[in-house]
Design a protein around this motif. Sequence first.
Motif, PDB file in Angstrom:
ATOM      1  N   LYS A 134       0.834  -1.210   0.000  1.00  0.00           N
ATOM      2  CA  LYS A 134       0.000   0.000   0.000  1.00  0.00           C
ATOM      3  C   LYS A 134       0.866   1.256   0.000  1.00  0.00           C
ATOM      4  O   LYS A 134       0.652   2.172  -0.803  1.00  0.00           O
ATOM      5  N   LEU A 135       1.862   1.298   0.865  1.00  0.00           N
ATOM      6  CA  LEU A 135       2.704   2.491   0.959  1.00  0.00           C
ATOM      7  C   LEU A 135       3.583   2.675  -0.275  1.00  0.00           C
ATOM      8  O   LEU A 135       3.860   3.808  -0.678  1.00  0.00           O
ATOM      9  N   SER A 136       3.983   1.569  -0.901  1.00  0.00           N
ATOM     10  CA  SER A 136       4.741   1.672  -2.160  1.00  0.00           C
ATOM     11  C   SER A 136       3.866   2.267  -3.259  1.00  0.00           C
ATOM     12  O   SER A 136       4.306   3.137  -4.026  1.00  0.00           O
ATOM     13  N   LEU A 137       2.621   1.798  -3.325  1.00  0.00           N
ATOM     14  CA  LEU A 137       1.693   2.337  -4.327  1.00  0.00           C
ATOM     15  C   LEU A 137       1.374   3.806  -4.042  1.00  0.00           C
ATOM     16  O   LEU A 137       1.273   4.612  -4.966  1.00  0.00           O
ATOM     17  N   VAL A 138       1.233   4.148  -2.767  1.00  0.00           N
ATOM     18  CA  VAL A 138       0.980   5.548  -2.390  1.00  0.00           C
ATOM     19  C   VAL A 138       2.163   6.421  -2.806  1.00  0.00           C
ATOM     20  O   VAL A 138       1.982   7.514  -3.348  1.00  0.00           O
ATOM     21  N   ALA A 139       3.384   5.937  -2.575  1.00  0.00           N
ATOM     22  CA  ALA A 139       4.577   6.703  -2.966  1.00  0.00           C
ATOM     23  C   ALA A 139       4.595   6.933  -4.479  1.00  0.00           C
ATOM     24  O   ALA A 139       4.862   8.053  -4.944  1.00  0.00           O
ATOM     25  N   ALA A 140       4.281   5.889  -5.246  1.00  0.00           N
ATOM     26  CA  ALA A 140       4.241   6.031  -6.711  1.00  0.00           C
ATOM     27  C   ALA A 140       3.150   7.013  -7.119  1.00  0.00           C
ATOM     28  O   ALA A 140       3.355   7.853  -8.000  1.00  0.00           O
ATOM     29  N   LEU A 141       2.001   6.937  -6.463  1.00  0.00           N
ATOM     30  CA  LEU A 141       0.890   7.844  -6.762  1.00  0.00           C
ATOM     31  C   LEU A 141       1.257   9.289  -6.421  1.00  0.00           C
ATOM     32  O   LEU A 141       0.944  10.211  -7.186  1.00  0.00           O
ATOM     33  N   LEU A 142       1.936   9.494  -5.318  1.00  0.00           N
ATOM     34  CA  LEU A 142       2.378  10.848  -4.952  1.00  0.00           C
ATOM     35  C   LEU A 142       3.362  11.404  -5.973  1.00  0.00           C
ATOM     36  O   LEU A 142       3.265  12.570  -6.364  1.00  0.00           O
ATOM     37  N   MET A 143       4.306  10.562  -6.413  1.00  0.00           N
ATOM     38  CA  MET A 143       5.269  11.030  -7.425  1.00  0.00           C
ATOM     39  C   MET A 143       4.560  11.376  -8.730  1.00  0.00           C
ATOM     40  O   MET A 143       4.871  12.385  -9.366  1.00  0.00           O
ATOM     41  N   LEU A 144       3.598  10.558  -9.104  1.00  0.00           N
ATOM     42  CA  LEU A 144       2.828  10.823 -10.325  1.00  0.00           C
ATOM     43  C   LEU A 144       2.018  12.112 -10.188  1.00  0.00           C
ATOM     44  O   LEU A 144       1.944  12.909 -11.130  1.00  0.00           O
ATOM     45  N   LEU A 150       2.714  14.679  -8.233  1.00  0.00           N
ATOM     46  CA  LEU A 150       3.671  15.792  -8.300  1.00  0.00           C
ATOM     47  C   LEU A 150       4.084  16.061  -9.746  1.00  0.00           C
ATOM     48  O   LEU A 150       4.136  17.214 -10.181  1.00  0.00           O
ATOM     49  N   ALA A 151       4.393  15.003 -10.479  1.00  0.00           N
ATOM     50  CA  ALA A 151       4.788  15.164 -11.889  1.00  0.00           C
ATOM     51  C   ALA A 151       3.661  15.815 -12.685  1.00  0.00           C
ATOM     52  O   ALA A 151       3.906  16.686 -13.522  1.00  0.00           O
ATOM     53  N   HIS A 152       2.435  15.413 -12.397  1.00  0.00           N
ATOM     54  CA  HIS A 152       1.288  16.006 -13.093  1.00  0.00           C
ATOM     55  C   HIS A 152       1.185  17.494 -12.796  1.00  0.00           C
ATOM     56  O   HIS A 152       1.037  18.315 -13.700  1.00  0.00           O
ATOM     57  N   VAL A 176       4.945  19.328 -13.808  1.00  0.00           N
ATOM     58  CA  VAL A 176       5.553  19.183 -15.132  1.00  0.00           C
ATOM     59  C   VAL A 176       4.489  19.045 -16.225  1.00  0.00           C
ATOM     60  O   VAL A 176       4.403  19.875 -17.120  1.00  0.00           O
ATOM     61  N   PHE A 177       3.689  17.990 -16.128  1.00  0.00           N
ATOM     62  CA  PHE A 177       2.750  17.689 -17.213  1.00  0.00           C
ATOM     63  C   PHE A 177       1.667  18.750 -17.363  1.00  0.00           C
ATOM     64  O   PHE A 177       1.403  19.207 -18.464  1.00  0.00           O
ATOM     65  N   GLY A 178       1.026  19.113 -16.262  1.00  0.00           N
ATOM     66  CA  GLY A 178      -0.056  20.099 -16.328  1.00  0.00           C
ATOM     67  C   GLY A 178       0.365  21.407 -16.971  1.00  0.00           C
ATOM     68  O   GLY A 178      -0.266  21.860 -17.941  1.00  0.00           O
ATOM     69  N   PRO A 179       1.445  22.046 -16.467  1.00  0.00           N
ATOM     70  CA  PRO A 179       1.873  23.303 -17.086  1.00  0.00           C
ATOM     71  C   PRO A 179       2.265  23.158 -18.559  1.00  0.00           C
ATOM     72  O   PRO A 179       1.932  24.010 -19.381  1.00  0.00           O
ATOM     73  N   ARG A 180       2.930  22.055 -18.904  1.00  0.00           N
ATOM     74  CA  ARG A 180       3.335  21.872 -20.308  1.00  0.00           C
ATOM     75  C   ARG A 180       2.112  21.656 -21.201  1.00  0.00           C
ATOM     76  O   ARG A 180       2.041  22.192 -22.311  1.00  0.00           O
ATOM     77  N   VAL A 181       1.146  20.892 -20.725  1.00  0.00           N
ATOM     78  CA  VAL A 181      -0.080  20.671 -21.510  1.00  0.00           C
ATOM     79  C   VAL A 181      -0.797  21.991 -21.735  1.00  0.00           C
ATOM     80  O   VAL A 181      -1.250  22.277 -22.850  1.00  0.00           O
ATOM     81  N   ARG A 182      -0.899  22.820 -20.684  1.00  0.00           N
ATOM     82  CA  ARG A 182      -1.552  24.130 -20.844  1.00  0.00           C
ATOM     83  C   ARG A 182      -0.835  24.977 -21.893  1.00  0.00           C
ATOM     84  O   ARG A 182      -1.470  25.638 -22.712  1.00  0.00           O
ATOM     85  N   THR A 183       0.490  24.945 -21.878  1.00  0.00           N
ATOM     86  CA  THR A 183       1.275  25.715 -22.843  1.00  0.00           C
ATOM     87  C   THR A 183       1.020  25.215 -24.264  1.00  0.00           C
ATOM     88  O   THR A 183       0.813  26.010 -25.185  1.00  0.00           O
ATOM     89  N   ILE A 184       1.015  23.896 -24.423  1.00  0.00           N
ATOM     90  CA  ILE A 184       0.798  23.321 -25.758  1.00  0.00           C
ATOM     91  C   ILE A 184      -0.619  23.619 -26.249  1.00  0.00           C
ATOM     92  O   ILE A 184      -0.817  23.996 -27.411  1.00  0.00           O
TER      93      ILE A 184
END
Length: 159
Positions: free
Chosen positions: A91-101, A103-105, A108-116
């Motif tokens: 559970k905590l490993s999946l939570v860590a992966a979800l948190l990283m995703l 954060l990336a969203h 990184v991803f959200g601002p770049r998508v808005r720009t595009i």
Amino acid sequence: MSQFVLVWIHLLAAVGWVGGTIFLSLALAPSYRALASKPDAGALFRTSAKRFRLIVWGAVAVLVLTGPMLVLSHGWPLFEPARWPFPLGLKLSLVAALLMLTLAHDLVFGPRVRTILALPTDKRTVSDQTFLTAATWLPRIALLLSLGVLFAAVVLARS
């Protein structure tokens, strides 16, 4: 604070995060794509996503506060993961992966998508189009991770 109240607060935060993810992925995003030609559709989606981001990070704060208290209330050592039950580690490993995703969203991803998306379609490069396609998979992966966290939580509660 009683363990019952602690679990209830923890579950409310998880429901807010996971339930919102399910709603955005399975209801709002498809509706947005169906109405993308209408000017208000984009504004509704952006406003909803921005509001949901506050809910997510508030829920994360609650989960980070209540999670360790729940681990300790079960008598599991907080800083000795080797002694945790397998479902807790999963559970905590999946939570860590979800948190990283998440954060990336958000960073990184959200601002770049808005720009595009602000560019006229004919001014977007192949790289931009590839990025937009890849970005559509991020929420889907987050949804799968969220469901994995819920599954691990149920297994943990039943063990």
